[in-house]
Design an enzyme around this catalytic site. Structure first.
Site, PDB file in Angstrom:
ATOM      1  CB  ALA A  31     -12.403 -12.696 -58.884  1.00 56.99           C
ATOM      2  CE  LYS A 100     -34.619 -20.400 -70.789  1.00 57.53           C
ATOM      3  NZ  LYS A 100     -33.766 -21.148 -71.641  1.00 57.53           N
ATOM      4  CE  LYS A 198     -33.183 -17.435 -73.866  1.00 57.05           C
ATOM      5  NZ  LYS A 198     -32.883 -18.361 -74.959  1.00 57.05           N
TER       6      LYS A 198
END
Ligand code: HSE
Length: 420
Positions: A31, A100, A198
């Protein structure tokens, strides 16, 4: 240094905090900055949790803390996280979610609200499998022709056991719950709703289609019997709960249902709790993504990948399209779906019955592809099992009604769709 606040420190939240610490070296190397889980918010502070981060039961402690850079939402549910995520975005905080259901209902509003603020959700679909990244970036040169996904580990676990071991539906559901894969309310899994959320997320990226669960065909695995399993085996099929997206001339089919698929297909070989998604692009051809669709560490792996992307400065559009894009693809209705079908019905075992069944199907232009008759415990009743050539769903639904009305047909007619 980048500070993370976690809303909902359950299995996944605990894994996120622990992996950020345990794998801190590699995560920082990738990162470019140290990432710290600074605080977590939980509903019940008295519950023991295997994390060393500071916990509170007040979401404002994260959302309104100026030192928190990224809010990770892992609460589940829809409206409460929606309100909290909106507040986090309006405070200028980047958001990562694994939720989701939140996205199935609110992804377009959230995209608009987020604007240039990073909003990532890799863990929402197929857990640890980086399929959202693949669709949004890796396949961006392609028109997506189709997708097929095994996106509910509970159903796949149950079907695998029913097929390979002849397991009983209720026993095996209990086992899946004990293993921690099933949702709090398992009808959400076995009824196909979890998979539909999904599928809708993937369809937004693949096609720019804005659809809600109530707009598409959703069926589960509740009516599958060992008779269907035996038939499928005899005719070379596996049974899977699939999320299916298909571009056809008239538009896009989106549907979730138990499906017979050829045993030779790659996705048919995905067993147990594992998830897999195949995506066919017009240029790349078939690609497949396989891995753990649930579980603390696997899901946290995707959550942290999103965090790393944000820290690196990745600013991909949330749903994969530049602002102002409008898809001209039409979502087809359930009636317009075209596929092969399997039917199971109980009939009088006497002459002329088969003729009346085939002529009823014929009236709707439905042609039988293969057929099997099995005796039952009752000498006068037989089980008839058919597969058909392709036909339109509306015709099949009408044919089932007409078959049910015949005096020689008894009880409910079971139907399953077949994808070849
Ligand atoms: N209940 C889900 C499953 C968990 O069984 O796959 C991940 O969404």
């Amino acid at each position: 240094m980048v500070n993370i606040g976690i809303l909902g420190v359950g299995t996944v939240g605990t894994s996120v905090a622990n992996i950020l610490e345990a794998n801190g070296d590699i995560i920082e190397a990738r990162a470019g900055k140290k990432i710290i889980a600074k605080a977590g918010v939980v509903k019940n502070l008295s519950k023991d949790r295997a994390v060393s981060i500071k916990l509170s039961d007040n979401p404002s402690d994260i959302i309104d803390d100026p030192e928190i850079d990224i809010v990770v939402e892992l609460m589940g549910g829809v409206e409460e996280p929606y309100e909290l995520v909106k507040r986090a975005l309006s405070n200028g905080k980047a958001v990562v979610t694994a939720n989701k259901a939140l996205l199935a209902y609110h992804r377009y509003e959230l995209q608009e609200l987020a604007g240039d603020i990073p909003f990532m959700y890799e863990a929402s679909t197929a857990g640890g499998i980086p399929v959202i990244g693949a669709l949004r970036s890796g396949l961006s040169a392609n028109h997506i022709e189709s997708m097929q996904g095994i996106m509910n580990g509970t159903c796949n676990y149950m079907l695998t056991k029913m097929i390979n071991e002849g397991a009983n539906y209720d026993d095996i559901l209990k086992e899946a719950q004990e293993l921690g894969y099933a949702e709090a309310d398992p009808t959400f899994d076995v009824g196909g709703f979890d998979a539909s959320h999904k599928l809708l997320i993937l369809a937004s990226i693949a096609y720019g289609i804005d659809a809600k669960p109530e707009d598409i065909l959703i069926e589960g695995i509740e009516n599958i019997t060992q008779t269907d399993v035996a038939f499928a085996k005899e005719f070379g099929y596996e049974i899977k709960l699939l999320g299916i997206a298909k571009k056809v001339e008239e538009g896009i089919e989106l549907r979730v249902h138990s499906t017979m698929i050829p045993q030779s297909s790659m996705i048919a070989k995905v067993d147990g709790v594992m998830n897999a998604v195949t995506v066919v692009g017009d240029r790349v051809g078939e690609t497949m993504y396989y891995g753990a669709g649930a579980g603390g560490d696997a899901t946290a792996s995707a959550v942290i990948a999103d965090i790393v992307d944000i820290v690196r400065g990745n600013r991909e559009p949330m749903l994969g399209y530049k602002e102002g894009f409008q898809s001209n693809l039409k979502l087809l209705s359930r009636d317009e779906i075209v596929t092969h079908y399997y039917l199971r019905l109980m009939v009088d075992d006497q002459s002329g019955v088969l003729a009346s069944i085939t002529s009823t199907l014929g009236k709707f232009g439905i042609s039988i592809e293969s057929m099997l008759q099995k005796p039952t415990n009752d000498d006068d009743i037989a089980k008839l099992l058919f597969t058909t050539h392709i036909c339109q769903e509306s015709k099949m639904q009408d044919a089932i009604k007409a078959l049910s009305a015949l005096s020689v047909v008894h009880g409910d007619i079971a139907m399953m769709r077949i994808e070849k």
